[in-house]
Design a protein around this motif. Structure first.
Motif, PDB file in Angstrom:
ATOM      1  N   VAL A  36      48.177  30.093  29.191  1.00 58.72           N
ATOM      2  CA  VAL A  36      47.515  29.869  30.478  1.00 58.72           C
ATOM      3  C   VAL A  36      47.012  31.205  31.023  1.00 58.72           C
ATOM      4  CG1 VAL A  36      47.793  29.015  32.835  1.00 58.72           C
ATOM      5  CG2 VAL A  36      49.024  27.898  30.951  1.00 58.72           C
ATOM      6  N   TRP A  37      45.742  31.261  31.357  1.00 58.28           N
ATOM      7  CA  TRP A  37      45.126  32.486  31.873  1.00 58.28           C
ATOM      8  C   TRP A  37      45.572  32.716  33.306  1.00 58.28           C
ATOM      9  CZ3 TRP A  37      39.155  33.079  32.852  1.00 58.28           C
ATOM     10  CH2 TRP A  37      38.846  34.425  33.061  1.00 58.28           C
ATOM     11  N   PHE A  38      46.025  33.942  33.587  1.00 60.92           N
ATOM     12  CA  PHE A  38      46.468  34.205  34.966  1.00 60.92           C
ATOM     13  C   PHE A  38      46.035  35.555  35.519  1.00 60.92           C
ATOM     14  CE2 PHE A  38      49.495  37.097  33.333  1.00 60.92           C
ATOM     15  CZ  PHE A  38      50.193  37.710  34.368  1.00 60.92           C
ATOM     16  N   GLN A  39      45.495  36.448  34.698  1.00 62.20           N
ATOM     17  CA  GLN A  39      45.248  37.801  35.215  1.00 62.20           C
ATOM     18  C   GLN A  39      44.142  38.508  34.430  1.00 62.20           C
ATOM     19  OE1 GLN A  39      48.556  40.198  37.267  1.00 62.20           O
ATOM     20  NE2 GLN A  39      48.615  40.957  35.181  1.00 62.20           N
ATOM     21  N   VAL A  40      43.456  39.412  35.118  1.00 63.82           N
ATOM     22  CA  VAL A  40      42.456  40.279  34.488  1.00 63.82           C
ATOM     23  C   VAL A  40      42.714  41.713  34.953  1.00 63.82           C
ATOM     24  CG1 VAL A  40      40.013  40.911  34.358  1.00 63.82           C
ATOM     25  CG2 VAL A  40      40.668  38.516  34.330  1.00 63.82           C
ATOM     26  N   LYS A  41      42.710  42.644  34.003  1.00 61.94           N
ATOM     27  CA  LYS A  41      42.869  44.060  34.321  1.00 61.94           C
ATOM     28  C   LYS A  41      41.548  44.789  34.039  1.00 61.94           C
ATOM     29  CE  LYS A  41      47.830  44.351  33.345  1.00 61.94           C
ATOM     30  NZ  LYS A  41      48.871  44.951  32.487  1.00 61.94           N
ATOM     31  N   VAL A  42      41.060  45.491  35.048  1.00 60.42           N
ATOM     32  CA  VAL A  42      39.774  46.185  34.940  1.00 60.42           C
ATOM     33  C   VAL A  42      40.012  47.690  34.992  1.00 60.42           C
ATOM     34  CG1 VAL A  42      37.453  46.418  35.896  1.00 60.42           C
ATOM     35  CG2 VAL A  42      38.715  44.260  36.189  1.00 60.42           C
ATOM     36  N   PRO A  43      39.756  48.433  33.899  1.00 58.19           N
ATOM     37  CA  PRO A  43      39.949  49.888  33.901  1.00 58.19           C
ATOM     38  C   PRO A  43      38.853  50.591  34.693  1.00 58.19           C
ATOM     39  CG  PRO A  43      39.928  48.993  31.658  1.00 58.19           C
ATOM     40  CD  PRO A  43      39.385  47.944  32.559  1.00 58.19           C
ATOM     41  N   LEU A  44      39.269  51.531  35.532  1.00 55.14           N
ATOM     42  CA  LEU A  44      38.341  52.309  36.347  1.00 55.14           C
ATOM     43  C   LEU A  44      38.695  53.785  36.257  1.00 55.14           C
ATOM     44  CD1 LEU A  44      38.478  50.134  39.595  1.00 55.14           C
ATOM     45  CD2 LEU A  44      36.646  50.094  37.893  1.00 55.14           C
ATOM     46  N   ALA A  45      37.688  54.633  36.367  1.00 58.74           N
ATOM     47  CA  ALA A  45      37.921  56.068  36.452  1.00 58.74           C
ATOM     48  C   ALA A  45      38.345  56.424  37.876  1.00 58.74           C
ATOM     49  CB  ALA A  45      36.663  56.831  36.060  1.00 58.74           C
ATOM     50  N   GLN A  46      38.732  57.678  38.090  1.00 56.54           N
ATOM     51  CA  GLN A  46      39.165  58.102  39.427  1.00 56.54           C
ATOM     52  C   GLN A  46      38.076  57.899  40.471  1.00 56.54           C
ATOM     53  OE1 GLN A  46      40.913  61.940  40.027  1.00 56.54           O
ATOM     54  NE2 GLN A  46      42.505  61.646  38.488  1.00 56.54           N
ATOM     55  N   ASN A  47      36.820  58.005  40.058  1.00 59.23           N
ATOM     56  CA  ASN A  47      35.722  57.806  41.010  1.00 59.23           C
ATOM     57  C   ASN A  47      35.318  56.336  41.121  1.00 59.23           C
ATOM     58  OD1 ASN A  47      34.436  57.386  38.595  1.00 59.23           O
ATOM     59  ND2 ASN A  47      32.887  58.981  38.863  1.00 59.23           N
ATOM     60  N   GLY A  83      35.361  51.708  33.362  1.00 63.51           N
ATOM     61  CA  GLY A  83      35.796  52.373  32.143  1.00 63.51           C
ATOM     62  C   GLY A  83      36.408  53.729  32.422  1.00 63.51           C
ATOM     63  N   CYS A  84      36.927  54.347  31.386  1.00 67.09           N
ATOM     64  CA  CYS A  84      37.546  55.661  31.507  1.00 67.09           C
ATOM     65  C   CYS A  84      37.083  56.550  30.368  1.00 67.09           C
ATOM     66  CB  CYS A  84      39.071  55.544  31.459  1.00 67.09           C
ATOM     67  SG  CYS A  84      39.751  54.599  32.829  1.00 67.09           S
ATOM     68  N   HIS A  85      36.876  57.818  30.680  1.00 63.00           N
ATOM     69  CA  HIS A  85      36.464  58.769  29.661  1.00 63.00           C
ATOM     70  C   HIS A  85      37.706  59.357  29.000  1.00 63.00           C
ATOM     71  CE1 HIS A  85      32.350  58.497  31.015  1.00 63.00           C
ATOM     72  NE2 HIS A  85      32.738  58.736  32.247  1.00 63.00           N
ATOM     73  N   GLY A  86      37.533  59.901  27.827  1.00 60.21           N
ATOM     74  CA  GLY A  86      38.653  60.515  27.115  1.00 60.21           C
ATOM     75  C   GLY A  86      39.187  59.574  26.064  1.00 60.21           C
ATOM     76  N   ASP A  87      40.472  59.736  25.763  1.00 53.33           N
ATOM     77  CA  ASP A  87      41.111  58.958  24.705  1.00 53.33           C
ATOM     78  C   ASP A  87      41.494  57.587  25.234  1.00 53.33           C
ATOM     79  OD1 ASP A  87      42.408  58.053  22.502  1.00 53.33           O
ATOM     80  OD2 ASP A  87      43.856  59.690  22.355  1.00 53.33           O
ATOM     81  N   THR A  88      40.496  56.706  25.343  1.00 53.19           N
ATOM     82  CA  THR A  88      40.749  55.400  25.953  1.00 53.19           C
ATOM     83  C   THR A  88      41.606  54.510  25.077  1.00 53.19           C
ATOM     84  OG1 THR A  88      38.651  54.624  25.025  1.00 53.19           O
ATOM     85  CG2 THR A  88      38.630  55.434  27.291  1.00 53.19           C
ATOM     86  N   GLU A  89      41.551  54.685  23.765  1.00 53.57           N
ATOM     87  CA  GLU A  89      42.385  53.861  22.893  1.00 53.57           C
ATOM     88  C   GLU A  89      43.857  54.146  23.145  1.00 53.57           C
ATOM     89  OE1 GLU A  89      41.484  51.433  20.665  1.00 53.57           O
ATOM     90  OE2 GLU A  89      39.572  51.646  21.664  1.00 53.57           O
ATOM     91  N   LYS A  90      44.186  55.405  23.334  1.00 54.14           N
ATOM     92  CA  LYS A  90      45.575  55.789  23.574  1.00 54.14           C
ATOM     93  C   LYS A  90      46.034  55.360  24.955  1.00 54.14           C
ATOM     94  CE  LYS A  90      48.601  59.845  23.849  1.00 54.14           C
ATOM     95  NZ  LYS A  90      48.685  61.314  23.731  1.00 54.14           N
ATOM     96  N   ASP A  91      45.147  55.527  25.944  1.00 50.46           N
ATOM     97  CA  ASP A  91      45.543  55.259  27.321  1.00 50.46           C
ATOM     98  C   ASP A  91      45.491  53.788  27.696  1.00 50.46           C
ATOM     99  OD1 ASP A  91      45.963  57.881  27.698  1.00 50.46           O
ATOM    100  OD2 ASP A  91      44.130  58.284  28.823  1.00 50.46           O
ATOM    101  N   HIS A  92      44.619  53.020  27.051  1.00 46.77           N
ATOM    102  CA  HIS A  92      44.350  51.696  27.583  1.00 46.77           C
ATOM    103  C   HIS A  92      44.367  50.562  26.582  1.00 46.77           C
ATOM    104  CE1 HIS A  92      43.365  53.760  31.207  1.00 46.77           C
ATOM    105  NE2 HIS A  92      42.544  54.508  30.547  1.00 46.77           N
ATOM    106  N   GLY A  93      44.772  50.775  25.395  1.00 43.09           N
ATOM    107  CA  GLY A  93      44.800  49.662  24.466  1.00 43.09           C
ATOM    108  C   GLY A  93      43.447  49.432  23.820  1.00 43.09           C
ATOM    109  N   THR A  94      43.216  48.215  23.360  1.00 45.48           N
ATOM    110  CA  THR A  94      42.026  47.948  22.570  1.00 45.48           C
ATOM    111  C   THR A  94      41.137  46.881  23.169  1.00 45.48           C
ATOM    112  OG1 THR A  94      43.336  46.396  21.265  1.00 45.48           O
ATOM    113  CG2 THR A  94      43.128  48.613  20.412  1.00 45.48           C
ATOM    114  N   GLY A  95      41.137  46.748  24.469  1.00 45.80           N
ATOM    115  CA  GLY A  95      40.206  45.834  25.089  1.00 45.80           C
ATOM    116  C   GLY A  95      40.802  44.477  25.388  1.00 45.80           C
ATOM    117  N   ALA A  96      39.924  43.479  25.480  1.00 50.16           N
ATOM    118  CA  ALA A  96      40.338  42.168  25.969  1.00 50.16           C
ATOM    119  C   ALA A  96      41.407  41.521  25.114  1.00 50.16           C
ATOM    120  CB  ALA A  96      39.115  41.248  26.048  1.00 50.16           C
ATOM    121  N   GLY A  97      41.354  41.734  23.811  1.00 49.66           N
ATOM    122  CA  GLY A  97      42.332  41.061  22.975  1.00 49.66           C
ATOM    123  C   GLY A  97      43.452  41.954  22.529  1.00 49.66           C
ATOM    124  N   GLY A  98      43.430  43.211  22.926  1.00 54.27           N
ATOM    125  CA  GLY A  98      44.401  44.164  22.418  1.00 54.27           C
ATOM    126  C   GLY A  98      45.605  44.328  23.298  1.00 54.27           C
TER     127      GLY A  98
END
Length: 272
Positions: free
Chosen positions: A208-219, A223-238
């Motif tokens: 059951v779908w219950f939540q969405v997480k949206v990555p944002l930069a400080q500004n 999205g986020c710059h840098g090592d996004t794979e390390k910091d944020h996983g692999t996207g919608a299915g990761g």
């Protein structure tokens, strides 16, 4: 003869009151005096997660069937929180009072309500401030409870997920199933490709779908710059251990999931 000690004591007392008042006003409107220290020592995070929850699915994440309540005024996605990722050295001494959000309270009740019967909306907001807001406070635009919640409300107005989904043909249903790839393709132009769709498994072993997480930069850009794979996983299915823990999990790409409608009378059994 009048003692000179009393006027001195009175002056000292008034000075302390003035300093104390200034101190709390600083907390309310932003701690500008701590900005250099915060940026070098405390503002170590690069990205935020703006997390929205769907009431029809959120109630499935609670164990106790009597815990959930959905106010009749709620018919849209609501805010769960704005969370700095991998933040360290957050100050636990930054209090929040009802007066800090009084001007925003009407909109917060609409966009950020508590669905747990035993927790008021204000206690929900205060907990989010203590856990995450104080970590975001090193950024000038969020350096007070009032500013932090003001930013969250602006983000909620920016991301009208219900309308985006509706325009793409994705609507709440007790019968229709959706796939991660389908929903991801609709949301990506608006939320960026790194957003995560989260599910919970209900009592009947349904996703059951219950939540969405949206990555944002400080500004607050997507999205986020840098090592996004390390910091944020692999996207919608990761998935990634670095993401903020939640009751749910990334919706499995290989399994279809439900997007349950809101049921005010039976919030935890909307389709039964």
């Amino acid at each position: 003869m009048r003692s000179p000690v009393l006027p001195l004591l009175l002056s000292f007392f008034l000075l302390q009151v003035l300093v104390s008042a200034t101190h709390w006003e600083d907390y309310k409107y932003g701690r500008q005096d701590l900005e250099p220290l915060n940026k070098t020592s405390y503002c170590t995070w690069k990205c935020l997660l703006f997390t929205l929850q769907w009431p029809g699915g959120f109630c499935q994440s609670l164990n106790n069937k009597t815990e959930c309540r959905i106010p009749q005024s709620i018919s849209n996605w609501t805010i769960h929180g704005l969370w700095p990722v991998r933040a360290k050295h957050c100050c636990s001494c930054w209090p929040m009072f009802h007066s800090d959000v009084q001007e925003l309270e009407a909109e917060l009740n609409e966009q950020w309500p508590s669905f747990v019967k035993t927790k008021s909306s204000f206690h929900f907001w205060r907990d989010e401030w203590k856990k995450h807001g104080v970590c975001a406070g090193c950024v000038e635009g969020m350096n007070s409870p009032h500013r932090y919640f003001q930013i969250c409300l602006k983000l909620r107005r920016r991301f009208n997920i219900y309308k985006i989904l509706e325009d793409g043909g994705v609507v709440p249903s007790c019968k229709r199933l959706y796939k991660v790839e389908e929903v991801h393709s609709i949301l990506t132009p608006h939320l960026g490709e790194k957003h995560e769709i989260q599910c919970v498994t209900d009592s009947k072993e349904r996703e059951v779908w219950f939540q969405v997480k949206v990555p944002l930069a400080q500004n607050l850009t997507l999205g986020c710059h840098g090592d996004t794979e390390k910091d944020h996983g692999t996207g919608a299915g990761g998935a990634s251990p670095e993401w903020i823990p939640s009751p749910g999990h990334p919706c499995p790409p290989q399994l279809p999931f439900y997007y349950f409608p809101i049921n005010y009378k039976q919030p935890q059994q909307p389709c039964d």
